[in-house]
Design an enzyme around this catalytic site. Sequence first.
Site, mmCIF file in Angstrom:
data_model
loop_
_atom_site.group_PDB
_atom_site.id
_atom_site.type_symbol
_atom_site.label_atom_id
_atom_site.label_comp_id
_atom_site.label_asym_id
_atom_site.label_seq_id
_atom_site.Cartn_x
_atom_site.Cartn_y
_atom_site.Cartn_z
ATOM 1 N N THR A 1 0.799 -1.237 0.000
ATOM 2 C CA THR A 1 0.000 0.000 0.000
ATOM 3 C C THR A 1 0.833 1.290 0.000
ATOM 4 O OG1 THR A 1 -0.451 -0.488 2.312
ATOM 5 C CG2 THR A 1 -2.278 -0.762 0.777
ATOM 6 N N TRP B 1 -2.928 -3.620 -23.293
ATOM 7 C CA TRP B 1 -2.699 -2.626 -22.235
ATOM 8 C C TRP B 1 -3.910 -2.531 -21.300
ATOM 9 C CZ3 TRP B 1 1.983 0.185 -22.786
ATOM 10 C CH2 TRP B 1 2.209 1.143 -21.798
ATOM 11 N N ARG C 1 -6.035 -4.572 -20.443
ATOM 12 C CA ARG C 1 -6.308 -5.726 -19.574
ATOM 13 C C ARG C 1 -5.872 -5.439 -18.138
ATOM 14 N NH1 ARG C 1 -7.224 -10.566 -21.577
ATOM 15 N NH2 ARG C 1 -8.057 -10.815 -19.485
ATOM 16 N N ARG D 1 -6.487 -3.743 -15.208
ATOM 17 C CA ARG D 1 -7.739 -3.098 -14.810
ATOM 18 C C ARG D 1 -7.566 -2.080 -13.714
ATOM 19 N NH1 ARG D 1 -9.812 -8.843 -13.352
ATOM 20 N NH2 ARG D 1 -7.577 -8.925 -12.942
ATOM 21 N N GLU E 1 -10.101 7.142 -23.566
ATOM 22 C CA GLU E 1 -9.556 6.886 -24.897
ATOM 23 C C GLU E 1 -10.192 7.782 -25.954
ATOM 24 O OE1 GLU E 1 -10.075 2.846 -26.226
ATOM 25 O OE2 GLU E 1 -8.632 3.061 -27.859
ATOM 26 N N TYR E 2 -9.428 8.046 -26.991
ATOM 27 C CA TYR E 2 -9.879 8.745 -28.203
ATOM 28 C C TYR E 2 -11.135 8.044 -28.730
ATOM 29 C CZ TYR E 2 -9.342 10.789 -32.910
ATOM 30 O OH TYR E 2 -9.524 11.478 -34.079
ATOM 31 N N ARG F 1 -16.038 7.157 -32.540
ATOM 32 C CA ARG F 1 -17.434 7.505 -32.853
ATOM 33 C C ARG F 1 -17.539 9.009 -33.048
ATOM 34 N NH1 ARG F 1 -21.520 5.647 -28.462
ATOM 35 N NH2 ARG F 1 -22.969 5.928 -30.176
ATOM 36 N N HIS G 1 2.247 0.950 -7.270
ATOM 37 C CA HIS G 1 2.194 -0.497 -7.006
ATOM 38 C C HIS G 1 1.681 -1.245 -8.239
ATOM 39 C CE1 HIS G 1 1.055 -4.390 -5.595
ATOM 40 N NE2 HIS G 1 -0.233 -4.116 -5.688
ATOM 41 N N ARG H 1 4.864 -6.789 -18.500
ATOM 42 C CA ARG H 1 4.998 -6.333 -19.880
ATOM 43 C C ARG H 1 6.428 -6.016 -20.299
ATOM 44 N NH1 ARG H 1 0.514 -8.428 -22.171
ATOM 45 N NH2 ARG H 1 -1.324 -7.863 -20.975
HETATM 46 C C1 LIG Z 1 2.744 -12.461 -21.620
HETATM 47 C C2 LIG Z 1 1.265 -12.333 -21.409
HETATM 48 C C3 LIG Z 1 0.386 -13.117 -22.136
HETATM 49 C C4 LIG Z 1 -1.000 -12.997 -21.946
HETATM 50 N N1 LIG Z 1 -1.849 -13.760 -22.697
HETATM 51 C C5 LIG Z 1 -3.198 -13.630 -22.534
HETATM 52 C C6 LIG Z 1 -4.103 -14.406 -23.309
HETATM 53 O O1 LIG Z 1 -3.721 -15.212 -24.145
HETATM 54 N N2 LIG Z 1 -5.441 -14.220 -23.124
HETATM 55 C C7 LIG Z 1 -5.925 -13.344 -22.188
HETATM 56 O O2 LIG Z 1 -7.148 -13.227 -22.062
HETATM 57 N N3 LIG Z 1 -5.082 -12.607 -21.436
HETATM 58 C C8 LIG Z 1 -3.743 -12.720 -21.591
HETATM 59 N N4 LIG Z 1 -2.893 -11.955 -20.823
HETATM 60 C C9 LIG Z 1 -3.461 -10.984 -19.886
HETATM 61 C C10 LIG Z 1 -3.375 -11.463 -18.426
HETATM 62 O O3 LIG Z 1 -4.135 -12.640 -18.234
HETATM 63 C C11 LIG Z 1 -3.892 -10.367 -17.472
HETATM 64 O O4 LIG Z 1 -5.245 -10.085 -17.772
HETATM 65 C C12 LIG Z 1 -3.100 -9.097 -17.616
HETATM 66 O O5 LIG Z 1 -1.722 -9.361 -17.580
HETATM 67 C C13 LIG Z 1 -3.466 -8.156 -16.467
HETATM 68 O O6 LIG Z 1 -2.951 -8.686 -15.277
HETATM 69 P P1 LIG Z 1 -3.667 -8.464 -13.902
HETATM 70 O O7 LIG Z 1 -5.079 -8.948 -13.923
HETATM 71 O O8 LIG Z 1 -2.787 -9.064 -12.836
HETATM 72 O O9 LIG Z 1 -3.601 -6.852 -13.777
HETATM 73 P P2 LIG Z 1 -4.655 -5.829 -13.218
HETATM 74 O O10 LIG Z 1 -5.934 -5.927 -13.946
HETATM 75 O O11 LIG Z 1 -3.973 -4.500 -13.186
HETATM 76 O O12 LIG Z 1 -4.902 -6.320 -11.771
HETATM 77 C C14 LIG Z 1 -3.849 -6.238 -10.797
HETATM 78 C C15 LIG Z 1 -4.215 -7.174 -9.681
HETATM 79 O O13 LIG Z 1 -5.419 -6.701 -9.060
HETATM 80 C C16 LIG Z 1 -6.223 -7.796 -8.699
HETATM 81 N N5 LIG Z 1 -7.515 -7.689 -9.411
HETATM 82 C C17 LIG Z 1 -7.844 -6.771 -10.370
HETATM 83 N N6 LIG Z 1 -9.118 -6.926 -10.743
HETATM 84 C C18 LIG Z 1 -9.589 -7.972 -10.037
HETATM 85 C C19 LIG Z 1 -10.837 -8.651 -9.994
HETATM 86 N N7 LIG Z 1 -11.885 -8.284 -10.734
HETATM 87 N N8 LIG Z 1 -10.959 -9.695 -9.161
HETATM 88 C C20 LIG Z 1 -9.948 -10.087 -8.377
HETATM 89 N N9 LIG Z 1 -8.736 -9.501 -8.372
HETATM 90 C C21 LIG Z 1 -8.570 -8.456 -9.183
HETATM 91 C C22 LIG Z 1 -5.472 -9.062 -9.054
HETATM 92 O O14 LIG Z 1 -4.705 -9.468 -7.954
HETATM 93 C C23 LIG Z 1 -4.542 -8.599 -10.130
HETATM 94 O O15 LIG Z 1 -3.372 -9.374 -10.271
HETATM 95 C C24 LIG Z 1 -1.514 -12.067 -20.993
HETATM 96 C C25 LIG Z 1 -0.616 -11.299 -20.246
HETATM 97 C C26 LIG Z 1 0.753 -11.419 -20.442
HETATM 98 C C27 LIG Z 1 1.679 -10.545 -19.639
#
Ligand SMILES: Cc1cc2nc3c(=O)[nH]c(=O)nc-3n(C[C@H](O)[C@H](O)[C@H](O)COP(=O)(O)OP(=O)(O)OC[C@H]3O[C@@H](n4cnc5c(N)ncnc54)[C@H](O)[C@@H]3O)c2cc1C
Length: 293
Positions: free
Chosen positions: A77, A98, A100, A102, A108-109, A112, A203, A212
Amino acid sequence: MTDKTIGRVNRATSPDLELTLGVPVRVLDHGFVRVVDYMGTDDSIVQAARVSYGEGTKTPSDDRSLIRYLMRHHHTTPFEMCEIKLHLKMPIFVARQWVRHRTASINEYSGRYSVMPAEFYVPEIDDIQSQSATNKQGRGAPIDPEAQHIAQGSIHTMAKAAFGTYEFLAGDGKNKMGVSRELARVILPLSAYTEFYWKIDLHNLLHFLRLRMDSHAQMEIRVYAEVVASFVREWCPVAYEAFDHYRLNGETFSQGEMDVLRALVQAREIEEGLKVLDVGLSAREQQEFLAKF
Ligand SMILES: Cc1cc2nc3c(=O)[nH]c(=O)nc-3n(C[C@H](O)[C@H](O)[C@H](O)COP(=O)(O)OP(=O)(O)OC[C@H]3O[C@@H](n4cnc5c(N)ncnc54)[C@H](O)[C@@H]3O)c2cc1C
């Protein structure tokens, strides 16, 4: 705010990052990253941690040790007290990866609302490689140079044609269709560029960078992550150094792996090793390392 503080910088600032504020760093053929704003520095991490750990001593080396301790033990934290806002321009296929991540705020631009500029990504010749035989998600050996040129030409021609069709559909002049932008854009390729503002705390940014900047990440997102990492190095150098040592270049071991390591290495040998090899571990880190065995 009191009158005394108006018009004066009265918050933690990073002199190095201040110099790069607003300056775009070029990435890929039409992309960029620039820092729009930030909040907090290494000092803010220490300040937040000391609320929970008490005042204690306060020398710069203690601050560094504290940040390294927090990183080592996943006390996350305090790192959330720092935030950064970036303006990014990247191909849509990179942006899809990117977003993904969350734990960030994004705007975003709008394709529409606004016309999509005719800008699309065409890879450099050397970046056109074959499908990897071992990693189903990655690139492998280079392909034949002639094939590389043909592939590059095809990527360029197809994207250019798509943008030509987009202009034909969305344009409202003579011989244009006057179709709404939200519909005309559906024929654009994933190589088209998009832009967005992205705000994230340190963090979650370090978590993003670990994923990444990894060699498994696609090259086109890795090059953006590396530029962002260079900003973080300027912004919070001590936290970045700890991240580099404990996350990027550190490893964790499973129970099975630890069993093998314990069987191979005796604690006494590690003690001897620590005496001989000066790898910069603090006394506390040496104790923690020994405790693992
Ligand atoms: C090399 C590589 C290959 C990948 N290939 C694929 C693929 O083939 N298909 C695909 O779909 N994705 C793929 N991904 C995406 C991957 O699965 C993750 O969605 C992405 O890296 C985001 O990671 P994250 O969820 O840890 O990050 P963030 O979304 O930033 O979340 C950070 C942390 O917050 C917590 N968190 C966030 N939201 C929630 C929630 N709703 N519930 C519980 N905990 C939460 C989790 O602890 C999480 O680790 C790939 C990623 C990488 C790096």
